[in-house]
Design an enzyme around this catalytic site. Structure first.
Site, mmCIF file in Angstrom:
data_model
loop_
_atom_site.group_PDB
_atom_site.id
_atom_site.type_symbol
_atom_site.label_atom_id
_atom_site.label_comp_id
_atom_site.label_asym_id
_atom_site.label_seq_id
_atom_site.Cartn_x
_atom_site.Cartn_y
_atom_site.Cartn_z
ATOM 1 C CD GLU A 115 7.625 2.924 4.743
ATOM 2 O OE1 GLU A 115 5.812 3.111 4.488
ATOM 3 O OE2 GLU A 115 8.397 3.440 4.247
ATOM 4 C CG LEU A 116 2.587 -1.803 4.215
ATOM 5 C CD1 LEU A 116 1.106 -2.587 4.720
ATOM 6 C CD2 LEU A 116 3.057 -2.146 3.313
ATOM 7 C CB CYS A 120 5.036 6.541 2.181
ATOM 8 S SG CYS A 120 6.824 6.449 3.048
ATOM 9 N NE ARG A 137 11.429 -7.617 -7.838
ATOM 10 C CZ ARG A 137 9.874 -7.527 -7.822
ATOM 11 N NH1 ARG A 137 10.032 -5.945 -7.754
ATOM 12 N NH2 ARG A 137 9.082 -7.290 -9.178
ATOM 13 N N PRO A 138 14.991 -4.761 -5.688
ATOM 14 C CG PRO A 138 16.772 -3.294 -6.959
ATOM 15 C CD PRO A 138 16.244 -4.773 -6.726
ATOM 16 C CD GLU A 166 0.076 6.830 0.289
ATOM 17 O OE1 GLU A 166 1.380 7.074 0.431
ATOM 18 O OE2 GLU A 166 -0.296 5.767 -0.283
ATOM 19 C CB SER A 214 11.597 -3.317 -12.840
ATOM 20 O OG SER A 214 10.041 -3.131 -12.778
ATOM 21 N N GLY A 229 6.371 -0.302 -0.072
ATOM 22 C CA GLY A 229 5.026 -0.657 -1.102
ATOM 23 C C GLY A 229 4.171 -0.083 -0.674
ATOM 24 C CD1 TRP A 254 8.145 2.510 -8.126
ATOM 25 C CD2 TRP A 254 8.531 5.067 -7.476
ATOM 26 N NE1 TRP A 254 6.675 3.839 -7.615
ATOM 27 C CE2 TRP A 254 6.820 4.948 -8.032
ATOM 28 C CE3 TRP A 254 9.088 6.063 -7.454
ATOM 29 C CZ2 TRP A 254 6.180 6.278 -7.129
ATOM 30 C CZ3 TRP A 254 7.566 7.260 -7.301
ATOM 31 C CH2 TRP A 254 6.473 7.008 -7.035
ATOM 32 C CG ASN A 255 9.432 6.387 -2.829
ATOM 33 O OD1 ASN A 255 9.432 4.976 -2.621
ATOM 34 N ND2 ASN A 255 8.604 6.705 -1.290
#
Length: 496
Positions: free
Chosen positions: A267-268, A301, A192-193, A400, A195, A245, A168-169
């Site tokens: 990409e975590l 991130c 699938r974005p 983080e 929600s 995510g 979402w960011n």
């Protein structure tokens, strides 16, 4: 002024609600304002009120989307590279035409300042521009064979149906980073974005209709894990998945992908160190570090979390950082004067509050902020926060924090700074400020990260590979490397 802004927000909320009703799920080339999973509300992080309700998919909707994507793949891969490039340019043109709508939707859903949303939308447009041209440059090669009159031909083909799971960011940029290279390579893709920010993806997918793509080349699903993620990961039709995510979600996705041997790119999370060496230009470092740290309320991130400041500059750096942080204006991102918006939801707010309180109990000093912003009656606002006297084992430093918290410590030698910076399992980004080319080269060589910035935080560009190592993931988005993640390599032995 306040009344005018309030009236404008009411108008924006009405438009958002109408858009959710008009769009919804995009399956088989058409919008579906209702889904088998009913409706779910989307909340504003500024007002905590519902922006509207969006259609949710059930398992049958997801299976329909996958079947359509399979048909769409067969049609799309048959297009020439030049046809694909032209389509991506048309998408970019439409996104540019609707840039105000796209930026406003980003700010409505995330709360981030409008100027940041405008930059994000521009970055998303640029992804389609870059990959439109990259589609024309999917080169193979010829290798001389040991067989008389023979040769090897190395070809690159699209992997098939891809699936994109986005956070979402950065609801526009993250979708673009996945969809643009997938389409350029000749793949169809199911998006699938999150929600929490579906509307931004909806505007983008609606822009993709301008590309005159084959039916099923792009699909969009919103819904719970059981209805969307689970069937996608179980399907043999899907040959590639890409996630932006958390590390925890990425680890689970890698395990799930193994069952059907899907290609994955991840990409975590990150926990970026920033080293300010004793020869750094202090004003330059402060001038870019403060706005970077508090962009999107720290929910980035690649933002610096761990600040290592040489002991000779530490006090001046803290003083300058604190004074600049206190000047930042918090508020509704749709207000052009606002410099930092809210956190995305109540849980994120509670988590940040808890990690700061824990650090204070363990001996850290709150030099600025450290609490919920008291001037707001609603919204998930947390003050820009600066912590000093932190130790490397505190959670605010070792993990983080994904919020507006700068944790600052000091160091005495280059060896110490580099060693401590590399203690994290994460390896997404790292930064250093120095005026010495030798130090800069050593930092680039020794910092364990997929991306290193020297006197700069500007790492995200369509022409450059974005991604991390270790627990921060695998694969790259952007640059010539990104399209390779959506291609299979085929070898042919040709003898005449």
């Amino acid at each position: 002024m306040i009344a005018a802004l309030s009236a404008w927000r009411v108008s924006c909320c009405f438009q958002d609600a109408q858009m959710y009703r008009d769009y919804g799920l995009f399956i088989d080339g058409a919008w579906h304002s209702t889904g088998g999973g009913g409706l779910t509300p989307v909340f504003s992080p500024v007002t905590e009120r519902a922006l509207g309700e969006v259609a949710c998919a059930n398992g049958e909707d997801t299976r329909d989307a996958l079947e359509s994507a399979q048909r769409g793949f067969r049609s799309w891969k048959a297009k020439s590279a030049f046809e694909r490039a032209d389509a991506l340019h048309r998408i970019a043109d439409e996104m540019l035409r609707r840039k105000d709508e796209g930026a406003r939707m980003i700010s409505s859903e995330t709360g981030k300042p409008l100027a940041q949303s405008e930059r994000e939308w521009a970055l998303a447009v640029d992804q389609f521009r870059w990959h439109a041209e990259e589609a024309r440059r999917i080169y193979g090669r010829v290798i001389e064979s040991r067989v008389p009159s023979g040769r090897f031909e190395v070809l690159h083909e699209p992997v098939g149906v891809a699936a994109a799971f986005t956070a979402w960011n950065f609801p526009a940029a993250l979708v673009a980073r996945k969809v643009a290279p997938a389409l350029a390579a000749g793949c169809s893709i199911v998006v699938r974005p999150s929600s929490q920010t579906p509307g931004t993806a909806m505007v983008m997918v609606d822009c993709m209709r301008a590309g005159n793509l084959p039916t099923g080349a792009v699909s969009l699903l919103v819904g719970p894990t059981e209805a969307t993620y689970t069937p996608i990961m179980a399907s043999k039709v899907v040959r590639k998945v890409s996630l932006t995510g958390s590390t925890r979600v990425g680890q689970q996705m890698i395990r799930d992908a193994a069952d059907t041997v899907k290609t994955v790119s991840m990409e975590l999370g990150g926990n970026a160190p920033l080293i300010v060496f004793d020869d750094a230009d202090l004003e330059t470092a402060l001038g870019v570090a403060v706005p970077t740290k508090y962009a999107n309320a720290g929910q980035v991130c690649v933002t610096p979390d761990r600040f290592f400041i040489h002991e000779s500059l530490h006090d001046k750096f803290v003083e300058g950082f604190v004074s600049r942080a206190k000047l930042l204006k918090l508020g509704d991102g749709l207000d052009a004067s606002v410099q930092m918006g809210p956190l995305i939801n109540g849980k994120r707010l509670s988590d940040i509050e808890a990690v700061v309180a824990e650090a204070e109990r363990q001996g850290a000093t709150i030099a600025a902020g450290g609490r919920r912003a008291a001037t707001f009656n609603a919204g998930h606002f947390f003050e820009p926060t600066v912590l000093t006297n932190v130790s490397d084992d505190m959670a605010v430093f070792a993990e983080e924090n994904f919020g507006p918290v700068a944790a600052i410590t000091s160091f005495s030698s280059d060896d110490e700074a580099l060693q401590r910076a590399n203690t994290s399992d994460m390896g997404l980004s790292a930064y250093a400020f120095t005026q010495s080319p030798k130090r800069a080269r050593r930092a680039v060589a020794e910092l364990k990260a997929g991306m290193v910035g020297i006197n700069s935080f500007a790492l995200a560009a369509s022409e450059a590979p974005f991604g991390g190592t270790n627990f921060s993931g695998m694969g790259r988005e952007g640059g010539i490397e990104s399209i390779k993640d959506y291609l299979d390599t085929k070898l042919a032995q040709v003898v005449f």
